[in-house]
Design an enzyme around this catalytic site. Structure first.
Site, PDB file in Angstrom:
ATOM      1  CD  GLN A 114     -12.063  34.399 -66.684  1.00  0.00           C
ATOM      2  OE1 GLN A 114     -12.852  34.769 -65.832  1.00  0.00           O
ATOM      3  NE2 GLN A 114     -11.102  33.513 -66.437  1.00  0.00           N
ATOM      4  CG  HIS A 172      -6.153  30.299 -59.713  1.00  0.00           C
ATOM      5  ND1 HIS A 172      -7.336  29.988 -59.097  1.00  0.00           N
ATOM      6  CD2 HIS A 172      -6.293  29.895 -60.991  1.00  0.00           C
ATOM      7  CE1 HIS A 172      -8.155  29.422 -59.966  1.00  0.00           C
ATOM      8  NE2 HIS A 172      -7.542  29.356 -61.127  1.00  0.00           N
ATOM      9  CG  HIS A 201     -14.741  30.634 -62.475  1.00  0.00           C
ATOM     10  ND1 HIS A 201     -15.285  31.391 -63.471  1.00  0.00           N
ATOM     11  CD2 HIS A 201     -13.408  30.583 -62.753  1.00  0.00           C
ATOM     12  CE1 HIS A 201     -14.341  31.770 -64.324  1.00  0.00           C
ATOM     13  NE2 HIS A 201     -13.197  31.284 -63.905  1.00  0.00           N
ATOM     14  N   GLY A 245      -7.357  17.922 -58.545  1.00  0.00           N
ATOM     15  CA  GLY A 245      -8.173  18.844 -57.772  1.00  0.00           C
ATOM     16  C   GLY A 245      -7.760  20.281 -57.983  1.00  0.00           C
ATOM     17  CG  ASN A 246      -9.140  24.630 -58.177  1.00  0.00           C
ATOM     18  OD1 ASN A 246     -10.043  25.348 -57.786  1.00  0.00           O
ATOM     19  ND2 ASN A 246      -8.070  25.128 -58.759  1.00  0.00           N
TER      20      ASN A 246
END
Length: 757
Positions: A249, A57, A103, A547-548
């Site tokens: 979270q 991640h 997520h 980005g991710n």
């Protein structure tokens, strides 16, 4: 040892074992490398920090080499990959900051909080640049709606997004939702945020200035989110994942709202040297990345961190992913000013450390040194892996099959109604009506008004007639059929949505959602998809500014569909002239409909093929240059007012695109697809329901469109028929669809709501 760093013997014991490293997701080879870099075994705090910074991640260790092949430069790029978000110059002295993140795993475990904190996290990425968040878009994937679990996840994710976004006061202006069997155990929740800032106000996250203070802003730190990045986002989900709920979270949108205003005021006052979101990895990641970007060291004292829960160990404080927190660097002389601003906004400001010249992250617990790691070891020395990419013999055999719901012998009218009410085609009104799309007053085009959301370029009362258009797209099923072509199609779909509003692309962000990259077939999907993204971005001259990556999206039944999601921002010259997707008639009675572009319909990978259980590997190739030419023609026609509506052809094919334009504009039509059948050499059913890139449905006066056709040489222009009345009529060879707009609307707008409790 670098200047300012204490000898290794001063670090608090005890060292940890390889078994403890494995439990945190590190391999034996990685643990050996950590020992080598430290010159000793790490203690528990240091190991926890390494496990986060070296997680998939945070480190992108299986994808970083691939991401380096994407085009990132452009004359309007202000911030590229490596910052909290990308930013581009939108003109009028304003910058647009934007990013999309996932997520996924947290939302699969606890959908409401997982989705809500996904919104909170992406907002912080944007205002960390000094930009005010002005819009949110979401890209969601769930299993089929005949599954109770999928309906539950869908309902709770939408509730989480709406609860956080509506409460924090940022409009949710667009998005997409798909339902496919491979997302049953592992839903996808990708959230994009767009922000505005004066160009000169953009901030960096690079720490600098020996002796400057490191200040923690916002909420208190608790145990929620501990292990979030390494446990939830870097491993496959299993049936036991209910036990991981404490790792998700918990968000507080009202606290976030105060934090946004507080940080933006500090930015405007020019008080901050650097600002960083506390996202995945918490203090560990944020402090390390700030130090790495600035080429400095940072000392932190965890005993000074305001805690929500008593008795937290130093390692817990360092890796907590509690929400609504930011880390900043300030000059000591300006601390009182920062505290005063934070008190005004009723948020916390606590000095917890300082910038050093050591190039080490040192963690103290009062006077005790709890950990000491070279920043380069954390950020630059994580091993990067070459993928063992191998194409499987049958790419679609990797995924659970979807039972057919439509027989091949169905007539075109029945097929049309089934597609119009299919979960992947029907109106998303049930979801987007839960979102506030108008708060802040910038929204020009809302969901179902245009193919992309359009936002006025205004900031603190100053503005311009210009606007930005934003869209987010992707189709995992088509990428599963052909990763290269499917990913390229996603870029073209996003660009088409922008073109239909009259927007020219400024930049792109992406979120790459895939399964376990250590498996050869997933590595192949990922490699080919990135190649497709790169090719399309280069062909359309769209830079990738950030980005991710979300990998290990697998459950007991296998991986998700490979799902690259693309978010794009474009500039609109005049907000008042932004194109709409609904048919619109002028003062005369000669309005007509045309199809622009090299659209060549195919049933491969289509919604119809899915409903019939006839999916096969492969997608037809297409000409990226021809698509670009078509989109440039559409963009120019929208800007000039030559067309009164523009809507791209996507899920459900041309027939569903026609129905949507008729429903959105409350204007009927009488069309004949014979020109398309002849040009593409397809059968009537494929002309009606086939899919593919490069097709835009436009309407306008006959005079205007026939004039436009003269400039469309080599692009593709087909006159299809006329506008008017309250009936949708489409002829295709010996097949015909005829339905009132009201009946079509009833099917389209109620189908999804009927499937959700």
């Amino acid at each position: 040892m670098a200047k300012g760093a204490p000898p290794a013997a001063d670090v608090a014991p005890p060292p940890v074992s390889v078994e403890q490293a494995r439990s945190l997701g590190l391999t034996d080879a990685e643990f050996d490398r950590i020992r080598e870099l430290l010159g000793r075994a790490p203690n528990s705090l240091e190991l926890a920090v390494f496990s986060l910074l070296w997680s998939e991640h945070c480190a992108y260790k299986h994808s970083k080499k691939l991401l380096g092949t994407l085009p990132t430069g452009g004359e309007k790029v202000l911030r590229g990959p490596g910052e909290n978000a990308g930013a581009v110059d939108a003109g009028a002295g304003l910058a647009v900051a934007f990013k999309v993140e996932s997520h996924n795993h947290p939302s699969a475990v606890e959908p409401f909080q997982g989705a809500a904190t996904g919104v909170g996290g992406i907002l912080r990425d944007v205002f960390a640049l000094g930009a005010r968040p002005v819009a949110v878009l979401d890209s969601l994937r769930f299993g089929e709606l005949d599954s109770q679990r999928s309906r539950y996840l869908f309902e709770r994710v939408v509730a989480g997004i709406s609860s956080y976004g509506n409460s924090v006061g940022v409009p949710t202006v667009g998005g997409e939702i798909y339902f496919e069997r491979p997302y049953e155990q592992n839903c996808l929740v990708n959230v994009m945020c767009v922000g505005l800032a004066p160009v000169e106000q953009l901030l960096s996250s690079a720490a600098r200035g020996e002796g400057n203070l490191v200040v923690l802003l916002g909420a208190r730190t608790g145990r929620d989110g501990i292990g979030g990045a390494s446990v939830l986002a870097s491993a496959e989900l299993t049936d036991e994942d209910h036990a991981k709920r404490p790792s998700v979270q918990i968000g507080d949108p009202l606290e976030e709202s105060k934090l946004i205003e507080c940080c933006l005021e500090l930015v405007e006052r020019r008080v901050l040297i650097a600002l960083q979101d506390l996202g995945a990895g918490g203090l560990s990641s944020s402090a390390s990345e700030m130090a790495a970007k600035g080429g400095v060291g940072i000392d932190l004292d965890v005993s000074k961190v305001p805690l929500r829960e008593p008795g937290m160990e130093p390692f817990e404080t360092m890796i907590s992913e509690s929400q609504e927190r930011m880390l900043c660097v300030v000059e000591r002389s300006r601390l009182d000013e920062i505290v005063a601003v934070c008190e005004k906004w009723e948020t916390s400001a606590t000095p917890i450390g300082s910038v050093t010249d050591s190039r080490h992250l040192r963690v103290f617990d009062g006077e005790e040194l709890a950990g000491d790691i070279a920043v380069a070891a954390l950020v630059d020395e994580c091993p990067l892996y070459d993928l063992d990419a191998r194409r499987p013999e049958n790419p679609l055999a990797l995924f659970p099959a979807t039972p057919p719901t439509l027989t091949a012998g169905s007539g075109v009218q029945e097929t049309f109604l089934t597609l119009l009410g299919a979960a992947n085609v029907a109106s998303r009104r049930w979801a987007f009506e839960q979102y506030d799309s108008l708060v802040q007053g910038r929204t020009v085009c809302r969901p179902e008004h245009a193919d992309a959301a359009v936002l006025r370029l205004t900031y603190d009362g100053h503005g311009t007639s210009r606007a930005v258009a934003v869209s987010i797209d992707g189709n995992g099923r088509r990428v599963a059929c052909d990763p290269y072509i499917g990913a390229a199609e996603a870029v073209c779909e996003c660009a088409a949505n922008l073109a239909c509003t009259g927007a020219e692309p400024l930049g792109l962000t992406n979120c790459l959602n895939f399964g376990n990259p250590e498996k050869p077939h997933v590595a192949w999907q990922l490699s080919k998809a990135v190649e497709g993204l790169s090719a399309a971005c280069r062909a359309l001259s769209v830079p990738v500014v950030g980005g991710n990556v979300s990998l290990y999206n697998e459950g007991p039944d296998g991986p998700i569909y490979p799902t690259p999601v693309v978010g794009m921002v474009g500039e609109v010259e005049d907000a008042a002239k932004a194109g709409k997707s609904g048919f619109a008639t002028g003062s005369g009675s000669d309005d007509m409909v045309a199809l622009i572009g090299p659209f060549a319909p195919s049933q491969q990978g289509s919604e119809l093929a899915k409903l019939r259980g006839e999916l096969t590997a492969g997608l037809p190739s297409f000409d990226l240059a021809a698509v670009r030419s078509a989109l440039e023609l559409v963009r120019g026609a929208v800007r000039a007012g030559t067309v009164t509506s523009a809507h791209d052809v996507s899920e459900g094919g041309l027939a569903c695109a026609v129905a949507e334009s008729a429903i959105f504009g409350a204007v009927g039509c009488s069309l004949d697809l014979a020109p398309l059948i002849r040009r593409a050499e397809v059968d009537p059913e494929t002309a009606l329901f086939g899919e593919g890139p490069g097709g835009v449905l436009v309407s306008g006066s006959r005079e205007s469109l026939m004039s436009l056709s003269k400039t469309a040489a080599g692009v593709g222009f087909l006159a299809l028929g006329s506008l008017g009345g309250q009936t949708i009529g489409i002829a295709a060879g010996d097949a015909r669809i005829e339905l009132s707009i009201e009946d079509a609307r009833r099917v389209f707008q109620t189908a999804l709501a009927k499937r959700v409790p």
